[in-house]
Write a protein that holds these residues in place. Structure first.
Motif, PDB file in Angstrom:
ATOM      1  N   THR A   1      -4.450  16.123  -4.773  1.00 19.88           N
ATOM      2  CA  THR A   1      -5.109  15.067  -4.009  1.00 19.88           C
ATOM      3  C   THR A   1      -4.083  14.070  -3.489  1.00 19.88           C
ATOM      4  O   THR A   1      -3.169  13.669  -4.220  1.00 19.88           O
ATOM      5  CB  THR A   1      -6.148  14.330  -4.874  1.00 19.88           C
ATOM      6  N   LEU A   2      -4.265  13.680  -2.249  1.00 20.37           N
ATOM      7  CA  LEU A   2      -3.461  12.618  -1.649  1.00 20.37           C
ATOM      8  C   LEU A   2      -4.319  11.363  -1.618  1.00 20.37           C
ATOM      9  O   LEU A   2      -5.439  11.374  -1.093  1.00 20.37           O
ATOM     10  CB  LEU A   2      -3.041  13.004  -0.226  1.00 20.37           C
ATOM     11  N   ALA A   3      -3.794  10.280  -2.211  1.00 18.47           N
ATOM     12  CA  ALA A   3      -4.543   9.028  -2.258  1.00 18.47           C
ATOM     13  C   ALA A   3      -3.654   7.877  -1.780  1.00 18.47           C
ATOM     14  O   ALA A   3      -2.423   7.938  -1.855  1.00 18.47           O
ATOM     15  CB  ALA A   3      -5.058   8.746  -3.663  1.00 18.47           C
ATOM     16  N   ARG A   4      -4.315   6.833  -1.307  1.00 19.12           N
ATOM     17  CA  ARG A   4      -3.628   5.666  -0.738  1.00 19.12           C
ATOM     18  C   ARG A   4      -4.127   4.415  -1.436  1.00 19.12           C
ATOM     19  O   ARG A   4      -5.326   4.267  -1.677  1.00 19.12           O
ATOM     20  CB  ARG A   4      -3.929   5.594   0.757  1.00 19.12           C
ATOM     21  N   GLY A   5      -3.208   3.508  -1.757  1.00 18.92           N
ATOM     22  CA  GLY A   5      -3.614   2.263  -2.378  1.00 18.92           C
ATOM     23  C   GLY A   5      -2.552   1.704  -3.289  1.00 18.92           C
ATOM     24  O   GLY A   5      -1.351   1.902  -3.092  1.00 18.92           O
ATOM     25  N   ASN A   6      -3.007   1.034  -4.347  1.00 19.96           N
ATOM     26  CA  ASN A   6      -2.112   0.481  -5.368  1.00 19.96           C
ATOM     27  C   ASN A   6      -2.957   0.145  -6.586  1.00 19.96           C
ATOM     28  O   ASN A   6      -4.185   0.254  -6.565  1.00 19.96           O
ATOM     29  CB  ASN A   6      -1.354  -0.754  -4.839  1.00 19.96           C
TER      30      ASN A   6
ATOM     31  N   VAL B   1       0.850  -1.178   0.000  1.00 20.25           N
ATOM     32  CA  VAL B   1       0.000   0.000   0.000  1.00 20.25           C
ATOM     33  C   VAL B   1       0.890   1.234   0.000  1.00 20.25           C
ATOM     34  O   VAL B   1       1.830   1.340   0.788  1.00 20.25           O
ATOM     35  CB  VAL B   1      -0.926   0.014   1.228  1.00 20.25           C
ATOM     36  N   GLN B   2       0.613   2.160  -0.918  1.00 24.55           N
ATOM     37  CA  GLN B   2       1.425   3.370  -1.062  1.00 24.55           C
ATOM     38  C   GLN B   2       0.547   4.610  -0.903  1.00 24.55           C
ATOM     39  O   GLN B   2      -0.677   4.540  -0.926  1.00 24.55           O
ATOM     40  CB  GLN B   2       2.105   3.386  -2.433  1.00 24.55           C
ATOM     41  N   ARG B   3       1.205   5.746  -0.774  1.00 19.00           N
ATOM     42  CA  ARG B   3       0.515   7.045  -0.751  1.00 19.00           C
ATOM     43  C   ARG B   3       1.126   7.905  -1.843  1.00 19.00           C
ATOM     44  O   ARG B   3       2.345   7.989  -1.977  1.00 19.00           O
ATOM     45  CB  ARG B   3       0.660   7.720   0.608  1.00 19.00           C
ATOM     46  N   ARG B   4       0.260   8.551  -2.629  1.00 17.36           N
ATOM     47  CA  ARG B   4       0.739   9.395  -3.713  1.00 17.36           C
ATOM     48  C   ARG B   4       0.041  10.753  -3.676  1.00 17.36           C
ATOM     49  O   ARG B   4      -1.163  10.847  -3.379  1.00 17.36           O
ATOM     50  CB  ARG B   4       0.495   8.736  -5.073  1.00 17.36           C
ATOM     51  N   CYS B   5       0.806  11.781  -3.999  1.00 18.62           N
ATOM     52  CA  CYS B   5       0.304  13.164  -4.059  1.00 18.62           C
ATOM     53  C   CYS B   5       0.380  13.603  -5.518  1.00 18.62           C
ATOM     54  O   CYS B   5       1.467  13.748  -6.077  1.00 18.62           O
ATOM     55  CB  CYS B   5       1.175  14.043  -3.164  1.00 18.62           C
TER      56      CYS B   5
END
Length: 235
Positions: free
Chosen positions: A160-165, A143-147
């Motif tokens: 947007t900051l989102a979490r997942g894969n 699981v990662q976090r991306r901006c």
């Protein structure tokens, strides 16, 4: 007294007896009958009825029905119980739709106190095995976090900051446009200057985008960076 006057006297006395009315009977009572009760009936209760139950609704029930591997996802959070929505040591397979519903539920009902994690990541490669989502023992997905810049329809809308894969999907943690837990779809789009840019496509509830056969070229996206664990616009 003359005897001749006696008969006349008797007649007078008899006549008086006949016309004597005796005691006057009481007249009809003039007492005013009691009026209808003037006591004001109790008004309808003004007590505010209890509001709808504030009990937190249960999380979505796990659904594992599938036709192919891409129908499946793996939850890395608790799916029920006291610690529902907390990060978990174990992993739970289910359909991508169920997983998206769980993320949306957790966005609306963030967990309280969660236990500290001190465990290795669980198995996380999703497969559809005989019509039921499961997990293989080969490899893992983290699981990662991306901006990233965010877009709605054909326009940029902040960061947007989102979490997942890519297997399980990406879900909003911070956004000025949609609530936490909503789906964020990573996408590369053409931008001015013959370039391409990556961003999260957001799908706000109730928003319908105009259809087009050829995707338009968008303006350059805003710069988005992580600062103090937040995704902000600017460098």
């Amino acid at each position: 007294m003359r005897w001749s006057s006696i008969p006349s006297l008797v007649l007078v006395l008899v006549s008086a007896c006949r016309h004597h009315d005796g005691p006057t009977p009481p007249s009809a009572s003039t007492t005013t009958p009691p009026s209808a009760s003037t006591t004001t009936p109790p008004s309808a209760s003004t007590t505010t009825p209890p509001s709808a139950s504030t009990t937190t609704p249960p999380p979505p029930v796990i659904d594992r029905r599938c036709d192919k591997d891409s129908d499946c996802a793996v939850a890395h959070i608790e799916t029920s119980g006291k610690y529902v929505c907390c990060d978990a040591c174990g992993t739970t397979p289910g359909t991508r739709k169920w997983h998206a519903d769980l993320q949306r539920y957790c966005g609306k009902h963030p967990p309280g106190d969660c236990y500290p994690l001190a465990c290795p990541a669980g198995r996380s490669i999703a497969v559809c095995d005989h019509g039921s989502c499961g997990i293989t023992t080969n490899g893992s997905v983290t699981v990662q976090r991306r901006c990233l810049p965010a877009m709605v329809c054909d326009a940029w809308t902040g960061c947007t900051l989102a979490r997942g894969n890519d297997q399980d999907g990406w879900f909003v943690e911070e956004s000025a446009r949609v609530p936490r837990g909503e789906l964020a779809v990573p996408e590369r789009v053409a931008v001015t200057g013959g370039k391409a840019a990556e961003g999260f496509r957001l799908l706000p509830p109730g928003v319908t985008c105009a259809p087009h056969s050829v995707p338009p070229i968008l303006d350059s996206p805003p710069a988005c960076t992580m600062k103090s664990s937040h995704c902000i616009e600017g460098s």
